[in-house]
Design an enzyme around this catalytic site. Structure first.
Site, PDB file in Angstrom:
ATOM      1  N   CYS A   1      44.674  28.656  50.479  1.00 19.87           N
ATOM      2  CA  CYS A   1      43.461  29.428  50.230  1.00 19.87           C
ATOM      3  C   CYS A   1      43.658  30.852  50.761  1.00 19.87           C
ATOM      4  O   CYS A   1      44.545  31.116  51.573  1.00 19.87           O
ATOM      5  CB  CYS A   1      42.285  28.810  50.978  1.00 19.87           C
TER       6      CYS A   1
ATOM      7  N   GLU B   1      41.980  32.464  52.900  1.00 20.44           N
ATOM      8  CA  GLU B   1      41.848  32.582  54.358  1.00 20.44           C
ATOM      9  C   GLU B   1      43.199  32.353  55.048  1.00 20.44           C
ATOM     10  O   GLU B   1      43.547  33.047  56.001  1.00 20.44           O
ATOM     11  CB  GLU B   1      40.829  31.567  54.900  1.00 20.44           C
TER      12      GLU B   1
ATOM     13  N   ARG C   1      31.430  36.206  42.000  1.00 19.24           N
ATOM     14  CA  ARG C   1      30.858  34.962  42.529  1.00 19.24           C
ATOM     15  C   ARG C   1      30.297  35.120  43.935  1.00 19.24           C
ATOM     16  O   ARG C   1      29.679  34.201  44.466  1.00 19.24           O
ATOM     17  CB  ARG C   1      31.914  33.846  42.520  1.00 19.24           C
TER      18      ARG C   1
ATOM     19  N   CYS D   1      36.746  26.107  52.825  1.00 17.01           N
ATOM     20  CA  CYS D   1      36.900  24.675  52.585  1.00 17.01           C
ATOM     21  C   CYS D   1      37.182  23.974  53.915  1.00 17.01           C
ATOM     22  O   CYS D   1      37.396  24.614  54.947  1.00 17.01           O
ATOM     23  CB  CYS D   1      38.036  24.414  51.588  1.00 17.01           C
TER      24      CYS D   1
ATOM     25  N   TYR E   1      37.760  17.287  64.998  1.00 18.15           N
ATOM     26  CA  TYR E   1      38.994  16.591  65.331  1.00 18.15           C
ATOM     27  C   TYR E   1      39.892  17.563  66.083  1.00 18.15           C
ATOM     28  O   TYR E   1      40.247  18.614  65.555  1.00 18.15           O
ATOM     29  CB  TYR E   1      39.699  16.135  64.047  1.00 18.15           C
TER      30      TYR E   1
END
Ligand SMILES: [Zn+2]
Length: 144
Positions: free
Chosen positions: A58, A60, A86, A92, A134
């Site tokens: 991605c 990022e 957009r 994500c 996590y």
């Protein structure tokens, strides 16, 4: 979260940097999202995703690597903007985990889920975007 006027201006500048890259550099299906991060020294680093069915990164993650290549290891704020107008796109799950592990104090600019066009942006801590986290190190079995 309330932001100072100066902080808001810096965040707006970051959104515009990502939006500019999304508008001018995202071509076709390989590059569809741009991200911009502000480093501790004020530098803005941008990048675009490298889509691939094998799990291309991605935007990022591309920004994190590009920033390191420039010697910017301390990133404070991140935002991603989609191509074709957009607007701001939230990170994500994988990126949330990576950002939390790399930069636990990072702020991420996201929308409020409101109607497109009238959506208000806000900056939230990465930990807030990944509750019940996590922590990899906590789950490694000792060698003994
Ligand atoms: Zn991602």
């Amino acid at each position: 979260m309330t932001m100072s006027a100066q902080g808001q201006q810096l965040d707006q500048e970051l959104v515009e940097a990502a939006a500019h890259v999304a508008r001018t550099r995202c071509r076709g299906d390989n590059h569809t999202i741009a991200a911009a991060a502000r480093a501790r020294d004020g530098r803005i680093v941008t990048g675009v995703n490298a889509y691939h069915f094998t799990g291309g990164p991605c935007a990022e993650l591309v920004v994190i690597g590009a920033a390191a290549a420039q010697g910017a290891y301390e990133l404070e704020t991140m935002v991603a903007v989609g191509d074709r107008e957009r607007g701001v796109v939230p990170p994500c799950g994988r990126c949330r985990q990576v950002m939390l592990d790399y930069f636990p104090g990072m702020r991420v600019i996201v929308g409020d889920g409101g109607t497109k066009g009238s959506e208000r942006l806000r900056a939230v801590g990465i930990a807030e975007l990944l509750p019940s986290t996590y922590v990899w190190a906590d789950h490694q079995l000792s060698e003994e």
